[in-house]
Design a protein around this motif. Structure first.
Motif, PDB file in Angstrom:
ATOM      1  N   LEU A 335      20.431  28.206 -12.021  1.00 37.86           N
ATOM      2  CA  LEU A 335      21.562  29.067 -12.896  1.00 37.86           C
ATOM      3  C   LEU A 335      20.975  28.476 -14.301  1.00 37.86           C
ATOM      4  O   LEU A 335      21.430  27.368 -14.574  1.00 37.86           O
ATOM      5  CB  LEU A 335      22.675  28.590 -12.206  1.00 37.86           C
ATOM      6  N   ASP A 337      21.395  30.184 -18.343  1.00 42.01           N
ATOM      7  CA  ASP A 337      21.822  31.267 -19.116  1.00 42.01           C
ATOM      8  C   ASP A 337      21.133  31.538 -20.172  1.00 42.01           C
ATOM      9  O   ASP A 337      20.044  30.476 -20.647  1.00 42.01           O
ATOM     10  CB  ASP A 337      23.322  31.322 -19.472  1.00 42.01           C
ATOM     11  N   ALA A 343      16.180  33.054 -18.666  1.00 44.51           N
ATOM     12  CA  ALA A 343      17.194  33.029 -17.677  1.00 44.51           C
ATOM     13  C   ALA A 343      16.595  32.716 -16.222  1.00 44.51           C
ATOM     14  O   ALA A 343      15.608  33.013 -15.853  1.00 44.51           O
ATOM     15  CB  ALA A 343      18.427  34.068 -17.633  1.00 44.51           C
ATOM     16  N   PHE A 345      17.788  32.927 -12.064  1.00 42.55           N
ATOM     17  CA  PHE A 345      18.752  33.541 -11.141  1.00 42.55           C
ATOM     18  C   PHE A 345      18.177  32.855  -9.820  1.00 42.55           C
ATOM     19  O   PHE A 345      17.221  32.163  -9.917  1.00 42.55           O
ATOM     20  CB  PHE A 345      18.507  35.222 -11.157  1.00 42.55           C
ATOM     21  N   TRP A 360      27.020  43.446 -13.990  1.00 38.94           N
ATOM     22  CA  TRP A 360      27.357  42.259 -13.292  1.00 38.94           C
ATOM     23  C   TRP A 360      26.550  41.994 -12.110  1.00 38.94           C
ATOM     24  O   TRP A 360      26.091  42.760 -11.429  1.00 38.94           O
ATOM     25  CB  TRP A 360      29.003  42.493 -12.727  1.00 38.94           C
ATOM     26  N   ASP A 363      24.886  36.551  -7.723  1.00 36.25           N
ATOM     27  CA  ASP A 363      23.880  35.659  -7.617  1.00 36.25           C
ATOM     28  C   ASP A 363      24.109  34.838  -6.655  1.00 36.25           C
ATOM     29  O   ASP A 363      24.681  33.667  -6.636  1.00 36.25           O
ATOM     30  CB  ASP A 363      23.585  34.991  -9.105  1.00 36.25           C
ATOM     31  N   THR A 366      23.439  30.743  -5.999  1.00 34.64           N
ATOM     32  CA  THR A 366      23.872  29.742  -6.852  1.00 34.64           C
ATOM     33  C   THR A 366      25.541  30.238  -6.722  1.00 34.64           C
ATOM     34  O   THR A 366      26.231  29.622  -7.533  1.00 34.64           O
ATOM     35  CB  THR A 366      23.630  30.012  -8.450  1.00 34.64           C
ATOM     36  N   ALA A 368      27.465  32.543  -7.581  1.00 37.05           N
ATOM     37  CA  ALA A 368      27.743  32.898  -9.046  1.00 37.05           C
ATOM     38  C   ALA A 368      28.041  34.460  -9.016  1.00 37.05           C
ATOM     39  O   ALA A 368      27.252  34.896  -8.391  1.00 37.05           O
ATOM     40  CB  ALA A 368      26.835  32.178 -10.152  1.00 37.05           C
ATOM     41  N   ARG A 370      27.248  36.628 -12.408  1.00 42.52           N
ATOM     42  CA  ARG A 370      26.558  36.551 -13.567  1.00 42.52           C
ATOM     43  C   ARG A 370      26.721  37.809 -14.031  1.00 42.52           C
ATOM     44  O   ARG A 370      27.196  38.842 -13.770  1.00 42.52           O
ATOM     45  CB  ARG A 370      25.052  36.218 -13.240  1.00 42.52           C
ATOM     46  N   ARG A 371      26.325  37.894 -15.525  1.00 41.44           N
ATOM     47  CA  ARG A 371      26.269  39.242 -16.329  1.00 41.44           C
ATOM     48  C   ARG A 371      25.344  38.889 -17.253  1.00 41.44           C
ATOM     49  O   ARG A 371      24.900  38.189 -17.831  1.00 41.44           O
ATOM     50  CB  ARG A 371      28.024  39.254 -16.943  1.00 41.44           C
ATOM     51  N   VAL A 382      21.940  36.809 -20.860  1.00 43.15           N
ATOM     52  CA  VAL A 382      22.516  36.619 -19.598  1.00 43.15           C
ATOM     53  C   VAL A 382      23.593  35.330 -19.539  1.00 43.15           C
ATOM     54  O   VAL A 382      23.372  34.455 -20.013  1.00 43.15           O
ATOM     55  CB  VAL A 382      21.413  35.962 -18.773  1.00 43.15           C
ATOM     56  N   THR A 384      27.057  33.376 -17.417  1.00 43.27           N
ATOM     57  CA  THR A 384      27.898  32.985 -15.982  1.00 43.27           C
ATOM     58  C   THR A 384      29.366  33.208 -16.211  1.00 43.27           C
ATOM     59  O   THR A 384      29.791  32.316 -17.023  1.00 43.27           O
ATOM     60  CB  THR A 384      27.243  31.588 -15.656  1.00 43.27           C
TER      61      THR A 384
END
Length: 605
Positions: A335, A337, A343, A345, A360, A363, A366, A368, A370-371, A382, A384
Motif C-alpha cells: 500500500l 500512494d 503506487a 497495489f 474506486w 484492494d 491490503t 483497503a 483505494r482511489r 493514487v 487510500t
C-alpha cells in the motif's frame, strides 16, 4: 536435474503433518509414514492469495503426469481470520477445484514446522521421508516436474519408490444452480449477467435474480472461442457492458484473458490475452500481449480499466485496437500512494467509477479502499480512503483513518456519492462517506459477498459462498466497533543496526542466470512503519543488501520483493527465458543480540 546439482540438494527429515483436520481424503488422516515410498509435495497456501491460486494451476499438469508416484498435499495456512473458519476452508477447496488432499492448519503448526515464510511455498519430500527442496512463490511447475523425474529415477533404481493410487477422495458433487458466483452487471433489457465462476460460465438472470434466461459457456474449464454452448471459460469474474449495449467483456481470470460475448448471437471471442500467464514485469505506460489474473472491469475516462490482480496493477484496454497497457502500479505488492507509476497495489479485485470521475478500487490484500483521481494540472494520483497495510485488518467503523476492512472484493457507488464496499471476509457491506471521511456498516451476516450493484434504492449483492444473488435495501447505516486483527505469524527477531539481507536463488535444471545484458535480478525493500528502515529501502539489482534497522523502533514489517530471470541452457541466442518473482511481508521484532542476517529463499533445490 543433473547429478552434481542433486548431490547438493538439502536433505532434512520431514516433520510430521499436524493440523485441525483433513479434507479430500474421505475422512482419513494422512501421515508421512503412510506415504513412505511416494514423492510428496506440500503446497503451503491460503485462499486469499492470487499467487497461491496461480501455483494451484501450475501443479495440475504435474499432478496429472506423475499421479501414480506423486502425492500433492495442500497445507492451508491462513492469513486472514476468516480464512481460519472451517466452512470457509472447505468452500475454498471446492471453489478452486483442489483435487488433492488438504491439511487444514489454522494455527500454522505445520507452516512453522517447515519454516515457511511466504504464500505460496512448496516443500518436496522424497520417498525416504527427507525434505529435498523448498521453493517460494509461483512459476515453479517446470522445475518441480524436472525434480520429480530425477527423484523417480533415483528411487526406482534403489527400489524405494512405491507406485499406485493416491489418497485423494473426491467430495460429493454440489447441486446448486450457481456455484461461487463472482461479479454481476445490469443488461439494457432489465436482466442481469452474473459470472458463475466455479461452473466456468456466464449466466443471464431475470430480474428476480433466480430465473435463468441463458448461459454462455459449455460448463467445463477450458479456453475455447465460438458459440455459446461450446465456448469455454476458466473461473470468469469481472463483467462489463461495452458502449452500445450489445457486447459484454468478461475477465476470464484463470485463462488470463479478456473475452467478448456477443449478446445478439451468443458467440464468445478472445479480445486480449493469449491463455498464458504474464511472467514479465511490465511498468506503467507499457503494453503487453499477455495478462495475469484479470479480476474486474469498469469503463473509465474513455477506456476499459482492468483490475489485474496477478501483478498487483491496474491496466487499461482499448476495445478498438485490442491493446492492453499498464495504467498504475509497479508490480510491488503493498500500500503506497502517489503517482500511478510509483503506487503499490495488492491484488486489486473490484472497480467502480463515481459521478466525479474518481476510480474506486477494492484492494483486497491490503484490506483497503483505494482511489485514482484524474487531475490534469498535476497528473493522476493514487490515494487510500480506508486501509492501513498488508497486515492490518478487522471490522471497525468510525473515522476512515482508524476503520478496518477484511479482504474486500467488490465496490459500488451509491446514489448519494458514498461508496459501498463488499467486505468479503467480514461477511458485510460497508459504506465510506467521502464528505465525512467515516466508515459505517450497512449489512452483516453475508456469505463472502464478492460484488455489489446499485439497482434503484436497493443493492444487489453477489453472496458468493451462498451461491446466490440477494437484494438489500440501502439503509442509513450502522456503527460497528469490533476487534482489530493482525496476521498471526511469529515475528522474526533481528538486531537493530546493520542487517544483511540475502536471497537464495538457484535456476532450475537446464537453466542459467542470463547476465548478457547486465544483472538479471531486482530487489525492492520497504518497511512499515517506514522509519523502521533507516537505510536500504528502494529498488536495485542484486540478491543481497545491507539494511540498517532503527534502534528506536521495536517492531514492524519488512516488505521484500525480488525477481530474477534465467534462460534455457540449450537455446543459444534465442533461448526461452523465465522470470521468477516473490513478495514477502515479514513481521520483525528488534532485539539487541538477535540475528544480523535475514535469509530468504526464492528457489532452493
Amino acid at each position: 536435474m543433473t547429478s552434481d546439482v542433486s548431490t547438493e540438494r538439502m536433505r532434512v527429515r520431514a516433520p510430521e503433518l499436524r493440523g485441525r483436520r483433513w479434507l479430500n481424503t474421505g475422512g482419513a488422516s494422512l501421515s508421512l509414514a503412510g506415504l513412505r515410498g511416494r514423492i510428496v509435495v506440500l503446497d503451503f497456501w491460503t485462499f486469499c492469495c492470487v499467487n497461491c491460486l496461480h501455483a494451484l494451476d501450475e501443479l495440475r499438469p504435474v499432478e496429472e503426469e506423475f499421479g501414480d508416484v506423486l502425492v500433492i498435499i495442500g497445507v492451508h495456512s491462513p492469513k486472514f481470520v476468516h480464512e481460519a473458519d472451517p466452512a470457509a476452508v472447505e468452500a475454498a477447496v471446492e471453489r478452486y477445484g483442489v483435487a488433492h488432499p488438504v491439511l487444514d492448519d489454522p494455527e500454522l503448526v505445520t507452516w512453522d514446522a517447515y519454516a515457511a515464510r511466504a504464500w505460496p511455498t512448496l516443500a518436496v519430500i522424497d520417498p525416504a521421508g527427507q525434505v529435498v527442496a523448498r521453493m517460494a512463490g509461483e512459476g515453479h511447475g517446470p522445475g518441480l516436474a524436472s525434480l520429480v523425474r530425477e527423484l523417480v529415477a533415483e528411487h526406482e533404481a534403489a527400489g524405494t519408490l512405491r507406485r499406485g493410487d493416491g489418497p485423494y477422495v473426491a467430495p460429493p458433487a454440489p447441486e446448486t444452480a450457481l456455484r461461487f458466483p463472482g461479479k454481476v452487471v445490469a443488461l439494457p433489457g432489465g436482466t442481469f449477467l452474473v459470472s458463475d465462476t466455479a461452473h466456468h460460465q456466464v449466466v443471464e438472470l431475470e430480474a428476480d435474480l433466480v430465473t435463468e434466461r441463458r448461459r454462455f459457456g459449455a460448463g467445463s474449464r477450458g479456453f475455447v472461442d465460438g458459440p455459446a454452448d461450446t465456448a469455454r471459460f476458466s473461473e470468469p469474474q469481472g463483467l462489463l457492458v461495452l458502449p452500445g449495449g450489445t457486447e459484454v467483456l468478461v475477465a476470464d481470470t484463470v485463462n488470463h484473458a479478456l473475452r467478448a460475448v456477443d449478446l445478439t448471437t451468443g458467440a464468445v471471442a478472445t479480445v486480449a490475452g493469449t491463455g498464458s500467464q504474464l511472467r514479465e514485469r511490465v511498468l506503467p505506460g507499457a503494453a503487453s500481449a499477455e495478462l495475469s489474473s484479470p479480476w474486474d472491469l469498469v469503463w473509465w475516462d474513455g477506456r476499459v480499466v482492468v483490475a489485474m490482480a496477478g501483478p498487483h496493477q491496474l491496466w487499461s484496454f482499448d476495445p478498438a485496437s485490442g491493446e492492453t497497457t499498464v495504467l498504475a502500479g509497479t508490480t510491488n505488492e503493498g500500500l503506497r500512494d502517489g503517482p500511478p507509476d510509483e503506487a503499490f497495489f495488492a491484488q486489486p479485485s473490484g472497480l467502480a467509477v463515481d459521478d466525479e470521475n474518481t476510480l474506486w478500487v477494492a484492494d483486497s490484500e491490503t484490506s483497503a479502499l483505494r482511489r485514482v483521481q484524474r487531475a490534469p494540472a498535476v497528473g493522476a494520483e493514487v490515494g487510500t480512503a480506508v486501509g492501513q497495510g498488508l497486515f492490518e485488518f478487522g471490522h471497525r467503523d468510525g473515522p476512515a483513518a482508524e476503520a478496518l476492512l477484511q479482504h474486500p472484493l467488490g465496490v459500488a457507488v451509491l446514489p448519494d456519492g458514498s461508496v459501498a464496499v463488499a467486505d468479503t471476509y467480514n461477511g458485510a457491506v460497508r459504506r465510506f462517506d467521502p464528505s465525512t471521511t467515516t466508515v459505517s456498516t450497512l449489512a452483516e451476516g453475508l456469505a463472502e459477498p464478492s460484488d455489489l450493484l446499485v439497482d434503484g434504492d436497493e443493492l444487489i449483492v453477489v453472496e458468493s459462498a451462498a451461491h446466490r444473488l440477494v437484494r438489500l435495501p440501502i439503509p442509513a447505516g450502522a456503527q460497528v466497533d469490533g476487534a482489530a486483527h493482525t496476521v498471526r505469524r511469529a515475528p522474526t527477531d533481528l538486531s537493530p543496526g546493520a542487517v544483511e539481507l540475502r536471497i537464495a536463488f538457484a535456476p532450475p535444471a537446464g537453466q542459467h542466470l542470463d547476465d548478457r545484458f547486465g544483472d538479471p535480478t531486482s530487489l525492492t525493500v520497504a518497511a512499515s512503519p517506514p522509519e523502521l528502515l533507516v537505510e536500504g529501502a528502494g529498488t536495485a539489482t542484486g540478491l543481497t543488501r545491507t539494511l540498517h534497522l532503527s534502534p528506536g523502533v521495536t517492531d514492524g514489517v519488512l516488505q521484500v520483493s525480488v525477481a530474477a530471470a534465467s534462460c534455457d541452457d540449450d537455446g543459444g541466442t534465442f533461448a526461452a527465458c523465465h522470470r521468477y518473482q516473490q513478495d514477502w511481508g515479514i513481521p520483525v521484532r528488534l532485539a539487541p543480540g538477535a540475528d544480523a542476517v535475514l535469509d530468504l529463499d526464492l528457489r532452493a533445490v
